[in-house]
Design an enzyme around this catalytic site. Structure first.
Site, short mmCIF file in Angstrom:
data_model
loop_
_atom_site.label_atom_id
_atom_site.label_comp_id
_atom_site.label_asym_id
_atom_site.label_seq_id
_atom_site.Cartn_x
_atom_site.Cartn_y
_atom_site.Cartn_z
CB CYS A 275 -0.98 -0.01 1.18
SG CYS A 275 -0.23 0.09 2.81
CG HIS A 323 -4.57 0.13 3.88
ND1 HIS A 323 -3.82 -0.79 3.17
CD2 HIS A 323 -5.50 0.61 3.00
CE1 HIS A 323 -4.27 -0.88 1.93
NE2 HIS A 323 -5.29 -0.03 1.80
CG HIS A 335 -6.64 0.39 -1.77
ND1 HIS A 335 -6.90 -0.23 -0.55
CD2 HIS A 335 -7.62 -0.06 -2.61
CE1 HIS A 335 -7.97 -1.00 -0.67
NE2 HIS A 335 -8.42 -0.92 -1.89
#
Length: 361
Positions: A275, A323, A335
């Site tokens: 990510c 994240h 993402h």
């Protein structure tokens, strides 16, 4: 000093190579292929469990992958520190080499002065002038003696400073090496945790039948849709109307071009990403480097209100900032979700939002 100098340079270069090997995408954990188990008689499988049981499986998987994401951030942080420290050790080694060369030159000059004095019978220049019968020679030479004394004093002072610098460089290099070793161990521990969490998740999934996996996927989509719908129902999109900056547009274009590439923990392109690897590379491509990990992106970049975000901004998720995704407008993000998934377009409200940061504020 020569042997230590060569050893330090060799060690520094070895460290750089080791960090490079450890960071290579090829070291990322690969999902094992389940091996069929032979059986003499077919075993009856239970019927499809009720949704509440699969919901528990979904929550367990979310927890395992979340913990893997946390460990991945730890791995990336340790890797970044190790990379920086190895580069610092190399620079210190270069300074030690240059300092040693300078010290050797200063010693040669001091030795030349000592040899010249020996050739004149060991008498210092001032004494030689005092014994001269030529007053003119005495007066002319007095100035040169004073200059020579100052030069000698300066030479000794420079040698002393150079020796002190070399000691500092050596101590600094030793300290950097200790930190590098600590980060190497932290990186190895984080790698182990990532593998353990992903292996546990894959083992759990391997125990499901095809229909159970299909239903599990449906439950995941339903949960994501509900979260996104709840977020949109707050009316937030009516307030979000920011326009992307020029660098933001470039970052979004880069991220968009990566859609479909696989998630691999610790990866930062060009064939796969995690990510924060995706967001950091997108902004580096836009000409604005940012921290490597989602946690550091949250700590170091400027925070903006959700209603003020614009395309290119980064949305940080979960209370531990484990994240990160890039906002691309219209309530959507791009993402790299987790192992087994690919870079994708998703709803910005599908996960609990911690906050928004702006790289080019």
């Amino acid at each position: 000093m020569g042997t230590g100098k060569r050893g330090l340079i060799t060690a520094a270069v070895t460290v750089v190579c080791a960090v490079t090997v450890l960071a290579a995408p090829g070291t990322a954990f690969a999902a094992p292929t389940p091996t069929p188990t032979a059986s003499a008689t077919p075993t009856a499988r239970p019927t499809l469990p009720p949704n509440k049981d699969l919901e528990a499986v979904r929550e367990k998987l979310d927890k395992l992958y979340h913990d893997a994401a946390v460990a991945t951030d730890e791995y990336n942080a340790a890797e970044e520190k190790a990379r920086k420290q190895s580069a610092e050790i190399v620079e210190l080694a270069k300074k030690i080499v240059a300092g040693q060369k300078k010290l050797d030159d200063l010693k040669d000059r001091a030795g030349a002065a000592a040899r010249a004095q020996y050739r004149t019978g060991g008498l210092p220049p001032a004494a030689q002038l005092m014994l001269s019968d030529d007053p003119g020679q005495f007066l002319d030479g007095a100035g040169r003696v004073l200059q020579g004394q100052r030069a000698t004093k300066g030479l000794i002072g420079e040698m002393t400073r150079t020796q002190e610098d070399l000691k500092l460089y050596a101590a600094d290099a030793s300290d950097r090496w200790d930190k590098l070793e600590a980060n190497r161990k932290a990186k190895a521990a984080a790698r182990k945790k990532v593998k353990q969490q992903i292996a546990a998740a894959e083992k759990l999934q391997s125990q499901l039948e095809k229909k159970e996996k299909e239903r599990l996927a449906e439950l995941e989509q339903e949960a994501a849709l509900k979260a996104q719908t709840d977020w949109l129902d707050t009316g937030i999109l009516k307030e979000i109307n920011g326009k992307a900056s020029e660098q933001g547009k470039k970052a979004v274009e880069f991220a968009t071009a990566q859609i479909g590439k696989p998630y691999v923990w610790g990866a930062e392109g060009p064939k796969s990403y995690d990510c924060s690897g995706l967001t950091s590379q997108a902004w580096a491509n836009a000409g604005h480097p940012i921290p490597r990990t989602s946690q550091e992106q949250w700590k170091q970049l400027k925070h903006v209100d959700v209603k003020d975000m614009r395309p290119g901004d980064l949305i940080i998720y979960f209370d531990d900032a484990s994240h990160v995704a890039m906002y691309v407008g219209d309530g959507a993000i791009i993402h790299a979700p987790r192992p087994g998934r690919t870079v994708t377009l998703a709803g910005a409200g599908e996960m609990p939002i911690l906050g928004v940061v702006r790289p080019d504020a």
